[in-house]
Design a protein around this motif. Sequence first.
Motif, PDB file in Angstrom:
ATOM      1  N   VAL A   1      -9.107   7.195   2.393  1.00 31.14           N
ATOM      2  CA  VAL A   1      -8.976   8.616   2.066  1.00 31.14           C
ATOM      3  C   VAL A   1      -9.209   9.437   3.325  1.00 31.14           C
ATOM      4  N   THR A   2      -8.376  10.437   3.546  1.00 37.55           N
ATOM      5  CA  THR A   2      -8.630  11.378   4.636  1.00 37.55           C
ATOM      6  C   THR A   2      -9.200  12.667   4.049  1.00 37.55           C
ATOM      7  N   VAL A   3     -10.369  13.044   4.533  1.00 33.87           N
ATOM      8  CA  VAL A   3     -11.007  14.292   4.120  1.00 33.87           C
ATOM      9  C   VAL A   3     -10.942  15.245   5.310  1.00 33.87           C
ATOM     10  N   THR A   4     -10.435  16.450   5.087  1.00 35.07           N
ATOM     11  CA  THR A   4     -10.360  17.433   6.179  1.00 35.07           C
ATOM     12  C   THR A   4     -11.452  18.488   5.991  1.00 35.07           C
ATOM     13  N   VAL A   5     -12.225  18.683   7.052  1.00 31.93           N
ATOM     14  CA  VAL A   5     -13.347  19.618   7.010  1.00 31.93           C
ATOM     15  C   VAL A   5     -13.127  20.713   8.046  1.00 31.93           C
ATOM     16  N   GLY A   6     -12.913  21.930   7.568  1.00 31.59           N
ATOM     17  CA  GLY A   6     -12.790  23.053   8.483  1.00 31.59           C
ATOM     18  C   GLY A   6     -14.143  23.357   9.115  1.00 31.59           C
ATOM     19  N   ARG A   7     -14.138  23.757  10.373  1.00 30.28           N
ATOM     20  CA  ARG A   7     -15.413  23.960  11.066  1.00 30.28           C
ATOM     21  C   ARG A   7     -16.171  25.165  10.529  1.00 30.28           C
ATOM     22  N   LEU A   8     -15.479  26.047   9.830  1.00 31.63           N
ATOM     23  CA  LEU A   8     -16.142  27.203   9.234  1.00 31.63           C
ATOM     24  C   LEU A   8     -16.923  26.817   7.974  1.00 31.63           C
TER      25      LEU A   8
ATOM     26  N   LEU B   1     -12.286   8.663   5.833  1.00 33.09           N
ATOM     27  CA  LEU B   1     -12.071   9.185   7.185  1.00 33.09           C
ATOM     28  C   LEU B   1     -12.320  10.689   7.123  1.00 33.09           C
ATOM     29  N   VAL B   2     -13.262  11.181   7.900  1.00 32.40           N
ATOM     30  CA  VAL B   2     -13.560  12.614   7.881  1.00 32.40           C
ATOM     31  C   VAL B   2     -13.013  13.247   9.157  1.00 32.40           C
ATOM     32  N   VAL B   3     -12.088  14.181   8.998  1.00 30.33           N
ATOM     33  CA  VAL B   3     -11.419  14.801  10.140  1.00 30.33           C
ATOM     34  C   VAL B   3     -11.803  16.272  10.215  1.00 30.33           C
ATOM     35  N   GLU B   4     -12.216  16.721  11.388  1.00 29.55           N
ATOM     36  CA  GLU B   4     -12.566  18.134  11.558  1.00 29.55           C
ATOM     37  C   GLU B   4     -11.331  18.959  11.893  1.00 29.55           C
TER      38      GLU B   4
ATOM     39  N   THR C   1      -7.214  15.335   1.734  1.00 27.37           N
ATOM     40  CA  THR C   1      -5.868  15.582   2.235  1.00 27.37           C
ATOM     41  C   THR C   1      -4.876  14.532   1.731  1.00 27.37           C
ATOM     42  N   ASP C   2      -5.182  13.281   1.982  1.00 24.81           N
ATOM     43  CA  ASP C   2      -4.301  12.230   1.459  1.00 24.81           C
ATOM     44  C   ASP C   2      -5.093  10.949   1.250  1.00 24.81           C
ATOM     45  N   MET C   3      -4.434   9.959   0.632  1.00 22.81           N
ATOM     46  CA  MET C   3      -5.101   8.676   0.428  1.00 22.81           C
ATOM     47  C   MET C   3      -4.084   7.553   0.349  1.00 22.81           C
TER      48      MET C   3
ATOM     49  N   MET D   1       0.841  -1.199   0.000  1.00 24.81           N
ATOM     50  CA  MET D   1       0.000   0.000   0.000  1.00 24.81           C
ATOM     51  C   MET D   1       0.878   1.252   0.000  1.00 24.81           C
ATOM     52  N   THR D   2       0.441   2.274  -0.724  1.00 23.55           N
ATOM     53  CA  THR D   2       1.228   3.500  -0.818  1.00 23.55           C
ATOM     54  C   THR D   2       0.383   4.685  -0.363  1.00 23.55           C
ATOM     55  N   LYS D   3       1.002   5.523   0.445  1.00 23.42           N
ATOM     56  CA  LYS D   3       0.296   6.726   0.883  1.00 23.42           C
ATOM     57  C   LYS D   3       0.613   7.877  -0.072  1.00 23.42           C
ATOM     58  N   VAL D   4      -0.420   8.588  -0.482  1.00 18.54           N
ATOM     59  CA  VAL D   4      -0.247   9.676  -1.446  1.00 18.54           C
ATOM     60  C   VAL D   4      -0.803  10.959  -0.847  1.00 18.54           C
ATOM     61  N   ASN D   5      -0.014  12.032  -0.887  1.00 24.98           N
ATOM     62  CA  ASN D   5      -0.546  13.338  -0.471  1.00 24.98           C
ATOM     63  C   ASN D   5      -1.365  13.912  -1.614  1.00 24.98           C
ATOM     64  N   VAL D   6      -2.551  14.378  -1.304  1.00 25.53           N
ATOM     65  CA  VAL D   6      -3.405  14.925  -2.357  1.00 25.53           C
ATOM     66  C   VAL D   6      -3.542  16.442  -2.174  1.00 25.53           C
ATOM     67  N   GLY D   7      -4.074  16.867  -1.037  1.00 25.74           N
ATOM     68  CA  GLY D   7      -4.178  18.299  -0.747  1.00 25.74           C
ATOM     69  C   GLY D   7      -4.977  19.095  -1.756  1.00 25.74           C
ATOM     70  N   LYS D   8      -6.079  18.519  -2.224  1.00 26.09           N
ATOM     71  CA  LYS D   8      -6.909  19.234  -3.206  1.00 26.09           C
ATOM     72  C   LYS D   8      -8.216  19.695  -2.583  1.00 26.09           C
ATOM     73  N   SER D   9      -8.532  20.952  -2.812  1.00 30.60           N
ATOM     74  CA  SER D   9      -9.755  21.521  -2.272  1.00 30.60           C
ATOM     75  C   SER D   9     -10.966  21.041  -3.068  1.00 30.60           C
ATOM     76  N   VAL D  10     -12.009  20.729  -2.329  1.00 31.01           N
ATOM     77  CA  VAL D  10     -13.253  20.303  -2.972  1.00 31.01           C
ATOM     78  C   VAL D  10     -13.930  21.486  -3.655  1.00 31.01           C
ATOM     79  N   MET D  11     -13.624  22.685  -3.166  1.00 35.32           N
ATOM     80  CA  MET D  11     -14.242  23.892  -3.705  1.00 35.32           C
ATOM     81  C   MET D  11     -13.468  24.444  -4.904  1.00 35.32           C
ATOM     82  N   GLU D  12     -12.443  23.720  -5.347  1.00 36.08           N
ATOM     83  CA  GLU D  12     -11.545  24.262  -6.341  1.00 36.08           C
ATOM     84  C   GLU D  12     -12.226  24.643  -7.660  1.00 36.08           C
ATOM     85  N   ALA D  13     -13.076  23.728  -8.162  1.00 34.38           N
ATOM     86  CA  ALA D  13     -13.733  24.001  -9.450  1.00 34.38           C
ATOM     87  C   ALA D  13     -14.565  25.273  -9.339  1.00 34.38           C
ATOM     88  N   ASN D  14     -15.319  25.392  -8.256  1.00 39.79           N
ATOM     89  CA  ASN D  14     -16.139  26.593  -8.064  1.00 39.79           C
ATOM     90  C   ASN D  14     -15.259  27.836  -7.902  1.00 39.79           C
TER      91      ASN D  14
END
Lengths: 227, 145
Positions: free
Chosen positions: B29-36, B64-67, B109-111, A1-14
Amino acid sequence: MTKVNVGKSVMEANAEQAATLRSEWQSRELTVLNLISSPGSGKTALLEQTLEHFRGKLQMAVLVGDVQTENDANRLARHGFPVKQIITNGTCHLEAHMIEKHLPFVDTKGLDLLMIENVGNLVCPSSYDLGEDAKVVLLSTTEGEDKPLKYPAIFRRAEVAILTKTDLLPYLDFDVSAVRHNIDQIHAGIPMFRVSARTGDGLDEWLTWVETKVARKKHPDFHQTVR
Amino acid sequence: MHELSFAQEIVSLVAQEARDLGVSRVVSVTVTVGRLMAVETDNLWFGLDVLKSQFGETSQTVFLVVEQSVRLHCSHCGQTTDMQNWTFACETCGSHQVEVVAGDILEVTDMEVADETEGTLETMETEGKNDDEGECRKECYGSKR
Ligand SMILES: Nc1nc2c(ncn2[C@@H]2O[C@H](COP(=O)(O)OP(=O)(O)O)[C@@H](O)[C@H]2O)c(=O)[nH]1
Ligand SMILES: [Mg+2]
Ligand SMILES: [Zn+2]
């Protein structure tokens, strides 16, 4: 298994679409305001008064979002400016791509001011940038004074707050200084206009603020308010 | 209220990311959700769990949803503090001249991805069994609460 940093905003397209709109409107010197409140707080009523006031003075257009019906567009269209209803079919907020798609229906060459009435909802619309110059949050005297604390995100992101239906204050035990205090906790010092769309009371302050916004967009060094 | 449309975007984003990386299965997958962001993490998690089956890459992913709390940087005293009780003021000096520096994001954030040598390709079932649900996904259930 490999861990990958993504760091992509869900709001990016908008966010990207909103940025495109914003830079387009910047070069056109077009002011855009995004009105947000709970259902029934008086967005359409305030807009009707605002359109009426600027008739013959500015070129305005309105996009109005609702989950269903063209009722608000019909109300707004009586005031001599182009209006287009955006029916979201269940989506509880407007997104930048909806603005892009519907703007051509109301756009005119010398457009000075585009008003966007968002879907009635204090939560979701706060997260979506529409490319606007400012978000305007409305709160009516028939709602609780603690609304700013319950919905902090929108009060934080709004540049100005409007307390509507002030003509009803004599019949309610709404505490205006408490709401001012609560807004300050979330967004200290932002203007809070007190208006009644019914009697016209307090509209001046709001209209002056709008006029100043429009003037500053055209002349960034504009300081005085025009009356 | 908007959790379901966010969930849809997250699932699509993860599946696309997997395809870009050339992997066929995302383990977690880790999803990060800001409280704002005013997102209900339970609703978001539920949405992810329902919607993940539309892509082979995500059909078995554990989300995994992290606040993330709201953090404020004070331009008066220079400190960065966690916001307390939804008061946008500096914890150290009380100044309102603060800027939000964390807590306003919603991101993947990561996966963790399965290595292709694990031979998962053949075992994947990617039939578009949910295709007829497309119209429902953008609904905001929360607004009916
Ligand atoms: N008394 C009073 N009623 C108002 C005022 N503004 C709006 N209303 C009423 O409140 C209701 C909702 O107003 P509307 O403008 O449709 O709200 P919106 O859903 O935010 O667009 C309508 O029945 C309006 O007539 C006001 O200033 N005073
Ligand atoms: Mg309305
Ligand atoms: Zn400080």
